[in-house]
Design a protein around this motif. Structure first.
Motif, PDB file in Angstrom:
ATOM      1  N   SER A  84       0.821  -1.211   0.000  1.00 56.62           N
ATOM      2  CA  SER A  84       0.000   0.000   0.000  1.00 56.62           C
ATOM      3  C   SER A  84       0.851   1.255   0.000  1.00 56.62           C
ATOM      4  CB  SER A  84      -0.905   0.000   1.234  1.00 56.62           C
ATOM      5  OG  SER A  84      -0.124   0.132   2.415  1.00 56.62           O
ATOM      6  N   GLY A  85       2.159   1.103   0.173  1.00 56.34           N
ATOM      7  CA  GLY A  85       3.045   2.251   0.295  1.00 56.34           C
ATOM      8  C   GLY A  85       3.281   2.645   1.732  1.00 56.34           C
ATOM      9  N   ARG A 475       2.749   5.294  -6.990  1.00 52.00           N
ATOM     10  CA  ARG A 475       3.029   6.002  -5.736  1.00 52.00           C
ATOM     11  C   ARG A 475       4.528   6.109  -5.510  1.00 52.00           C
ATOM     12  NH1 ARG A 475      -1.741   3.301  -3.444  1.00 52.00           N
ATOM     13  NH2 ARG A 475      -0.391   1.527  -2.966  1.00 52.00           N
ATOM     14  N   SER A 478       6.089   8.752  -7.537  1.00 55.96           N
ATOM     15  CA  SER A 478       5.771  10.085  -7.042  1.00 55.96           C
ATOM     16  C   SER A 478       6.449  10.368  -5.709  1.00 55.96           C
ATOM     17  CB  SER A 478       4.254  10.242  -6.881  1.00 55.96           C
ATOM     18  OG  SER A 478       3.772   9.413  -5.848  1.00 55.96           O
ATOM     19  N   ASP A 480       6.029   8.456  -2.885  1.00 54.02           N
ATOM     20  CA  ASP A 480       5.248   7.947  -1.761  1.00 54.02           C
ATOM     21  C   ASP A 480       5.310   6.429  -1.766  1.00 54.02           C
ATOM     22  OD1 ASP A 480       3.530   7.506   0.291  1.00 54.02           O
ATOM     23  OD2 ASP A 480       1.703   7.999  -0.814  1.00 54.02           O
ATOM     24  N   ALA A 562      -5.979   6.507  -5.311  1.00 51.19           N
ATOM     25  CA  ALA A 562      -4.677   6.138  -4.735  1.00 51.19           C
ATOM     26  C   ALA A 562      -3.919   7.355  -4.243  1.00 51.19           C
ATOM     27  CB  ALA A 562      -3.844   5.392  -5.772  1.00 51.19           C
ATOM     28  N   PHE A 563      -4.092   8.498  -4.887  1.00 48.47           N
ATOM     29  CA  PHE A 563      -3.363   9.699  -4.480  1.00 48.47           C
ATOM     30  C   PHE A 563      -4.209  10.630  -3.616  1.00 48.47           C
ATOM     31  CE2 PHE A 563      -0.877   8.245  -8.088  1.00 48.47           C
ATOM     32  CZ  PHE A 563       0.416   8.433  -7.625  1.00 48.47           C
ATOM     33  N   PRO A 566      -5.674   7.679  -0.213  1.00 47.30           N
ATOM     34  CA  PRO A 566      -4.955   6.396  -0.224  1.00 47.30           C
ATOM     35  C   PRO A 566      -5.510   5.368   0.746  1.00 47.30           C
ATOM     36  CG  PRO A 566      -3.618   8.141   0.769  1.00 47.30           C
ATOM     37  CD  PRO A 566      -4.791   8.806   0.134  1.00 47.30           C
TER      38      PRO A 566
END
Length: 701
Positions: A84-85, A475, A478, A480, A562-563, A566
């Motif tokens: 998921s980051g 992500r 970017s 993240d 997602a952005f 999230p």
């Protein structure tokens, strides 16, 4: 658009090969929340000093208020990002010897545990850690290499359908715990200690032990003892030392008798047998023979056998080391000097003691001043010791492989089978494509391959690619999160690599048409529907064109979520039924099962409806297909005008009326290739054959 696709793919590939970035570390939880999780007999102390105190590392207290260890979160210390980051955050209680006392899950956003398997198997996985020590070599899966076969490795059971996620959690726990150990528990060893090798047999004598430094001595005269107390109130409190300044206060020998060869050179047979029995009962004990021919006597008159000696202590690496009497009556072999006192003491390797690392024996000299309530004074004399390495088994230590290498090793058989299968598939769809498509039973062969994709690639290998991976990549690009999470799943990564290669050779068709387990399920269900003679839904060209745009809207929506939100990305990604149908074998709550099963039932009457109209991953594959470098499906001038057979037969609607292949919608089923090469199906070939026959007849006439 094509330029954008090339740029994205190039960045993606580059980062996959070298990314090991960490996510932004979360803030530690408030003290009150952590304190509520600490159960008696433990209590939460103050923040630990130093840099780690700012990252939420607390002291752990026992019921008496003594400091016995540390409490910390893995997130702030080791923010290794998940799929998921976000890092997986766990609360760890660890004592000062590196033993994990408790481990609690605080937060996680791993897609497979959020709405797939649920958190229950993840929490069950974490219950394996309490009782283990970071001095042990902890690994998930099967052993690898020569070191892996040793008893120093401790294996943890993973979670079958979530191997990558539990590896991320495992790495987070170890990284955080070792960070605390290095900073707060300096001197604590994180490798398994050496132990005597019972197979080593060497004839030694006492002079050999002395000459090789195996037997070490410390001599302190009465005069030296007086010098140590000079200038204190105890300076005149030892008349015996004054009367015999040259006499020996300490005449000490120290020998590690753990190695059998050394024990034979120092101890009688009866004492050796007693020592061997003791070591059978206490296998982690490292025994030492301590002898004193001086006045010190090693222990006081109040000493109780089988307890810690009251006049001897030890330390290793700056940390105190526990010594204990083995309660063995010592009878020496021939050779060692006669002594007044001889004892066998032992240290515990489980507490981190390593006989091959230098340690210090400290001997306490005590004097009393006064008669009724004497004042006690002491001085210490020290002897450094280290055992000879040749008599010991030195653990090679589990040298952790990089996460990607360990994951690859643990899936080595699967990866070999997958690699062989992928190479065979690339050959079939490459140089042998026309021959393959011309086979009489081509459709049957294709269905067999699709069945293998469902069972081996999907259910067994868990190699269903997902939009979740694409969102994680975006992500990471970017800033993240990190692409390092992909390295934990080499099986899927290999499929990604081949799918990307397929972009250049065929477009999206290689994955969507041959390697997607859920796509294969739909096609198998379609053939079942045909076999049952179910009526087929065939949208007209206009509606087919409109519906195909939905998957791009799905993709755009997921990227936005997602952005922008999230925390909801994993739920939004449930538009894919892959997790339900492939990852967890339909073992979920009924809405998810109904959705996935409904799509499969729909495919019985609407050919691969999800793939063609709704799949956001299919939209990504279509964009990646812009990298295609050739038109691999041969066309003739008559294709499209006047012949429309291929277009009519194409169930994907990927052939325009002009006969041109629309590669962003082509699933590489090879049906049109079969028609193109078949003299009995291809209309231009049939007409050409008829013209040829007519011409031959006219010539013959």
């Amino acid at each position: 658009m094509a330029r954008w696709g090339v740029a994205l793919l190039s960045a993606w590939t580059l980062l996959l090969s070298c990314a090991a970035l960490w996510a932004e570390a979360p803030e530690p939880l408030p003290r009150a929340e952590i304190e509520a999780r600490i159960m008696p007999p433990y209590a939460l102390g103050d923040l630990a000093g130093g840099d780690l105190g700012t990252k939420g590392v607390y002291l752990l207290l026992n019921s008496g208020g003594a400091e016995i260890g540390y409490v910390f979160e893995t997130g702030p210390l080791a923010p290794l990002p998940g799929f998921s980051g976000a890092p997986i955050d766990m609360l760890v209680m660890m004592d000062k010897a590196g033993l994990i006392l408790d481990l609690q899950l605080l937060s996680q956003r791993e897609p497979v545990f959020v709405s797939g398997l649920g958190e229950a198997p993840f929490r069950e996985f974490l219950t394996q850690y309490p009782g283990l020590s970071i001095t042990q070599s902890l690994v998930i899966g099967v052993p690898y290499g020569a070191g892996g076969a040793g008893s120093d490795l401790t294996y943890l059971d993973g979670v079958t359908k979530a191997t990558a996620s539990v590896r991320i959690a495992h790495e987070s726990i170890l990284a955080a715990a070792l960070a605390v150990a290095r900073d707060k528990m300096k001197g604590m060893k994180t490798q398994a200690p050496a132990r005597p090798d019972p197979e080593i047999r060497e004839e030694l004598s006492w002079p050999d032990l002395v000459a090789q430094g195996i037997a070490r001595s410390l001599v302190v005269s009465n005069a030296e003892l007086d010098t140590a107390f000079a200038g204190t109130i105890w300076a005149e409190d030892d008349p015996e030392a004054k009367s015999d300044p040259e006499g020996a206060y300490l005449d000490l020998w120290l020998v590690d008798v753990g190695p059998p060869s050394v024990a034979r050179a120092t101890l009688s047979e009866e004492t050796r047998e007693e020592l061997e029995h003791f070591l059978e009962v206490t296998p982690e004990a490292e025994p030492f023979l301590v002898m004193d021919a001086g006045r010190h006597g090693l222990v006081s008159a109040d000493f109780v056998r089988n307890t810690a000696p009251d006049r001897l202590s030890a330390e290793q690496g700056g940390l105190p080391m526990g010594l204990r009497d083995a309660d063995i009556w010592v009878e020496l072999a021939e050779g060692p000097p006669e002594t007044e006192t001889a004892m066998i003491l032992w240290a515990d390797r489980r507490q981190g003691f390593d006989p091959l690392t230098e340690w210090t024996l400290k001997l306490q000299a005590v004097r009393r001043h006064g008669m009724f309530q004497p004042q006690i004074g002491d001085r210490h004399f020290t002897l450094d010791y280290v055992a000879p390495e040749r008599f010991f088994i030195v653990p090679q230590g589990h040298k952790p492989l990089p996460a990607w290498a360990e994951a690859m090793h643990n899936r080595k058989p699967d990866l070999i089978v997958l690699a062989v299968g992928l190479v065979a598939l690339l050959v079939l769809l490459g140089p042998l494509m026309n021959r393959f498509a011309a086979q009489r039973y081509f459709t049957r062969y294709r269905l067999v391959i699709l069945a293998l994709v469902v069972t081996f690639v999907g259910w067994w290998g868990q190699g269903q690619l997902s939009i979740v991976t694409v969102l994680a990549v975006l992500r990471a690009l970017s800033g993240d999160g990190s692409l390092s999470v992909l390295l934990y799943d080499p099986f899927s990564l290999l499929i990604w690599a081949v799918a990307i290669l397929g972009f250049f050779l065929w477009g999206r068709g290689l994955f969507c048409g041959w390697l997607c387990p859920f796509g294969a399920m739909q096609e198998l269900m379609h053939h079942l529907g045909r076999g049952l003679r179910l009526p087929q839904i065939m949208p007209n060209a206009r509606w087919d064109h409109r519906l195909k745009k939905l998957k791009y809207l799905m993709l755009a929506g997921l990227v936005f979520v997602a952005f922008a939100a999230p925390d909801y990305a994993e739920k939004a990604a449930e538009v894919e039924p892959f997790k339900t149908a492939v990852t967890v074998y339909f073992q979920r709550s009924w809405p998810y099962i109904a959705y996935a099963a409904g799509l499969l039932l729909l495919s019985m009457v609407l050919f691969k409806g999800f793939c063609r109209y709704l799949c956001p991953l299919g939209a990504v594959m279509a964009i990646g297909g812009l990298l295609r470098g050739r038109d691999w499906i041969k066309r003739r001038e008559a294709c499209g005008s006047p012949c429309q057979l291929c277009r009519v037969k194409c169930a994907y609607g990927a052939i325009r009326k002009t006969g041109e292949i629309q590669y962003d919608e082509c699933f590489q089923c090879l049906d049109c290739v079969t028609i193109h090469d078949d003299p009995g199906q291809c209309v231009p070939l049939i007409l050409a054959a008829k013209r040829g026959a007519r011409n031959r007849q006219e010539e013959a006439a």
